[in-house]
Motif scaffolding. Structure first.
Motif: not given
Length: 278
Positions: A44-53, A55-59, A92-99, A119-125
């Protein structure tokens, strides 16, 4: 592969992509001045990591970049004759990946999508599906993204695919459920080091482990970037501070030396193991 200097970075990255790119440029410059042929930047060097694992908010998610994003092309241009591994959130279009991508001035040399999601990443990636090493000017490199290295099968898959260097890109925080008063005594700090040294030793390869530092939201990152030899010995490290861990290694010679008597990959007995690694 001849003698090469390998660097692993410990640094903080956030949502401001231009700031992140400027920091990446500085780290690449510093690594180049130190003679590095390979630099592993954090997850996540480009854009940073999640702020919360929990309950990561979509915003509050990192910006999603296309696989052919101009930002990735800019990192490749900055890399020039150096090999650089960098993590980002992939659109990834309809999805996101930690890449992550492995690049140099010629472009993308290899890609990886994080397979094991905590847990946490599964909600967004969405998870990636495979592990594959890639050929680079400094040798064959395999990438893992933080939680991937918890699973022996991940690193072993890359070693069996010929990886001589494992690039482990992390945004690895202190314990969320039981944070220690001192980072050095944190359970996750101990595990981070344990996995780095074990994955190198059990596969008899060189491992370069990067990590984020500082805080993002509720997350406090460990740092502890390091380069580990095929025997599990730490050759260079940053501890918890930001900076570069750089070690000069004759990768082929060190791997040959480690495997001279006990060759772990050659002495595997797959028929004795349960199918699927379960």
């Amino acid at each position: 592969m001849s003698l090469v200097r390998i660097g692993a970075a410990a640094a903080h990255f956030g949502r401001d992509l231009e700031f992140d790119l400027a920091r990446i440029a500085k780290l690449i410059d510093d690594a180049r001045l130190a003679g590095a042929g390979l630099l592993v930047l954090p997850d996540a060097a480009l854009g940073g990591y999640l702020a919360e694992l929990r309950h990561p908010g979509a915003d509050a998610l990192p910006p999603a970049l296309a696989p052919d994003s101009p930002m990735i092309r800019r990192v490749a241009s900055l890399a020039a004759d150096m090999v650089v591994c960098v993590g980002y959130c992939e659109d990834g279009g309809d999805v996101r990946y930690n890449a992550a991508v492995c690049v140099n001035g010629d472009g993308v040399l290899g890609r990886h999508r994080k397979v094991h999601l905590p847990a946490g990443e599964t909600q967004v990636y969405s998870p990636g599906e495979s592990f594959a090493a890639c050929d680079t000017p400094i040798g064959r490199v395999g990438m893992l993204i933080d939680y991937d290295k918890t699973f022996p099968e991940a690193a072993r898959s890359l070693a069996l695919d010929g990886a001589e260097v494992l690039a482990c890109l992390s945004a690895w925080p202190t314990s969320i459920t039981n944070r220690a008063p001192r980072m050095a005594r944190d359970r996750q700090a101990k595990l981070f080091d344990l996995y780095d040294q074990t994955r190198a030793a059990e596969n008899q390869v060189v491992l370069a482990s990067s990590n984020q530092t500082g805080t993002t939201g509720a997350m406090r990152f460990l740092g502890q970037a390091k380069v580990v030899g095929p025997g599990g010995d730490v050759l260079a490290r940053t501890w918890s501070k930001a900076g570069l861990a750089i070690a000069e290694v004759d990768v082929a010679a060190e791997i040959e030396r480690a495997r001279r008597v006990l060759h772990h990959l050659g002495e595997l007995r797959p028929s004795s193991y349960r199918g699927g690694g379960r």
